[in-house]
Design an enzyme around this catalytic site. Structure first.
Site, PDB file in Angstrom:
ATOM      1  CG  ASP A   1      -2.670   5.119  -4.295  1.00 35.33           C
ATOM      2  OD1 ASP A   1      -2.079   4.989  -3.215  1.00 35.33           O
ATOM      3  OD2 ASP A   1      -2.503   6.079  -5.072  1.00 35.33           O
TER       4      ASP A   1
ATOM      5  CG  HIS B   1      -2.281   0.603   0.914  1.00 33.99           C
ATOM      6  ND1 HIS B   1      -2.477   1.587  -0.021  1.00 33.99           N
ATOM      7  CD2 HIS B   1      -3.517   0.359   1.448  1.00 33.99           C
ATOM      8  CE1 HIS B   1      -3.745   1.916  -0.068  1.00 33.99           C
ATOM      9  NE2 HIS B   1      -4.408   1.193   0.811  1.00 33.99           N
TER      10      HIS B   1
END
Length: 411
Positions: free
Chosen positions: A382, A378
């Site tokens: 995204d 992450h």
């Protein structure tokens, strides 16, 4: 008679120490020159250490799981004549002669009781596989009568022993605890998983795919294959789909150096194939998938995964992947949350195929469906980009003709 100390040689490539993973000899054993003494593991490979001399083992130093420095004494041997110079040690990467290797693997002989007054221990003959099975079954081989050549204990002898001593089917409480030291490849796997879980903020994404068309195409191609063309599984199709797709998502075909804060986006597509071996999970790599056709993908995947299972994979075949595929095939389950192969930023995990009822144009029909599990770093990817990537991947799988068409003609 002279005493010769066999030391851990300089393996090269900056290796300062190695981990002992298994002994093949013990005090009192007679060993021949080039016979395997011990296996050691570095950060790069597992190496058989062979004896440069013939003689009797006086002592061994270290237990499996211990780390020893280069130059440390591993084995002391009693030999005839003068001890050779240390520079005469055999190259640790050389394999023992085939005849000696076959003999070593065929029968393992070791004392079953302490040495008697005459200095000769009782010897039990059994193959390594039979010995491992006896250990798993908690059978003392000294209690088993061997019916093989020279009293060698066979699997049939273990079966007979178990049959004679089979307990009555009475439910009993169990209280035993077996301690298993985590060493060698299993320790390296544990460290790798810990690093991935600690340093990478994972998030997972699962999507279902209609695999009816692709599975039908795969079966048709396999039925028509000729000559040396390999049988196709689904993974070569996934590899070719990734080769089509990843140039649009360069930050996913990447390796992240989080200490330097640098993302290395690769033009080359090197796909790791998570592979279960007898010793644990390894990830051999199929390199430059962007330059391979479907048959090349299948052949190269088979070659590197078989080499990994046989313990024959080269160092460069076990590193350098830019994205990983992990599949359990028919055992794949409904969904998973795969752990990223650090320092990559994504991993794709197809699950098992299942026939499911699906509504198409207001009608219920049975289709061949598969859930596609994936995990992303992450810090780099995204949620929107991950979803877009997987949706594009799904489109390729559900419309398999697109896998074989240049991307610019359909995007």
């Amino acid at each position: 008679m002279k005493t010769f100390a066999f030391r851990l040689p300089d393996i090269g490539e900056g290796v300062a120490e190695a981990e002992i993973t298994g002994w093949y000899v013990k005090p009192g054993d007679w060993v021949e020159e080039d016979q395997t003494l011990v296996d050691v593991m570095t950060d790069k490979a597992t190496i058989d250490m062979t004896s440069p001399v013939t003689g009797t083992v006086l002592a061994v130093h270290g237990e499996p799981g211990d780390k020893v420095a280069v130059g440390s004494v591993l084995v002391e041997l009693e030999i005839e004549g003068e001890a050779p110079e240390e520079s005469a040690h055999k190259n640790p990467n050389e394999a023992p002669p085939e005849a000696a290797k076959a003999e070593l693997e065929d029968v393992v002989a070791e004392p079953s009781v302490p040495e008697e007054a005459n200095g000769q221990p009782e010897v039990i003959l059994a193959s390594p596989a039979t010995r491992r099975r006896a250990e798993d079954l908690e059978i003392d081989l000294a209690d088993v009568m061997g019916t093989g050549p020279e009293g060698r204990i066979t699997d049939a002898d273990l079966d007979a022993y178990l049959k004679d001593r089979a307990p009555k089917p009475i439910a009993r409480e169990r209280h035993g605890v077996r301690e298993v030291r985590i060493i060698g490849l299993r320790r390296r796997i544990a460290e790798k998983m810990e690093t991935s879980a600690r340093r990478i903020p994972h998030f997972s994404y699962v999507e279902d795919c209609d695999m009816t068309a692709l599975e039908g195409l795969r079966r048709e191609i396999n039925a028509a294959r000729q000559g040396a063309q390999p049988k196709l599984t689904l993974l070569p199709f996934f590899m070719r789909a990734l080769a089509q797709l990843l140039p649009e998502f360069p930050h996913i075909n990447a390796r992240y150096d989080d200490e330097a804060g640098v993302l290395h986006q690769h033009e080359a597509i090197h796909i790791g194939i998570a592979t279960q071996t007898a010793d644990g999970l390894v990830v051999p790599v199929v390199r430059h998938v962007e330059a391979l056709d479907i048959w090349d993908c299948a052949r190269e995947m088979s070659r590197v995964t078989n080499a990994a299972r046989e313990g024959a994979a080269l160092r460069e075949e076990l590193s350098g992947s830019t994205i990983t595929l992990t599949s359990l095939g028919a055992l794949g389950g409904v969904a998973a949350t795969p752990v990223i192969n650090h320092p990559e930023v994504a991993i794709i995990g197809p699950n098992k195929l299942m026939g499911r009822p699906v509504v198409i144009n207001n009608h219920v029909t049975i289709r061949t469906m598969m859930n596609l599990s994936s995990s992303f770093d992450h810090r780099i990817v995204d949620g929107y980009d991950a979803a877009k990537f997987i949706q594009r991947f799904k489109r390729l799988l559900e419309n398999p003709a697109l896998i074989f068409i240049e991307p610019r003609t359909w995007t």
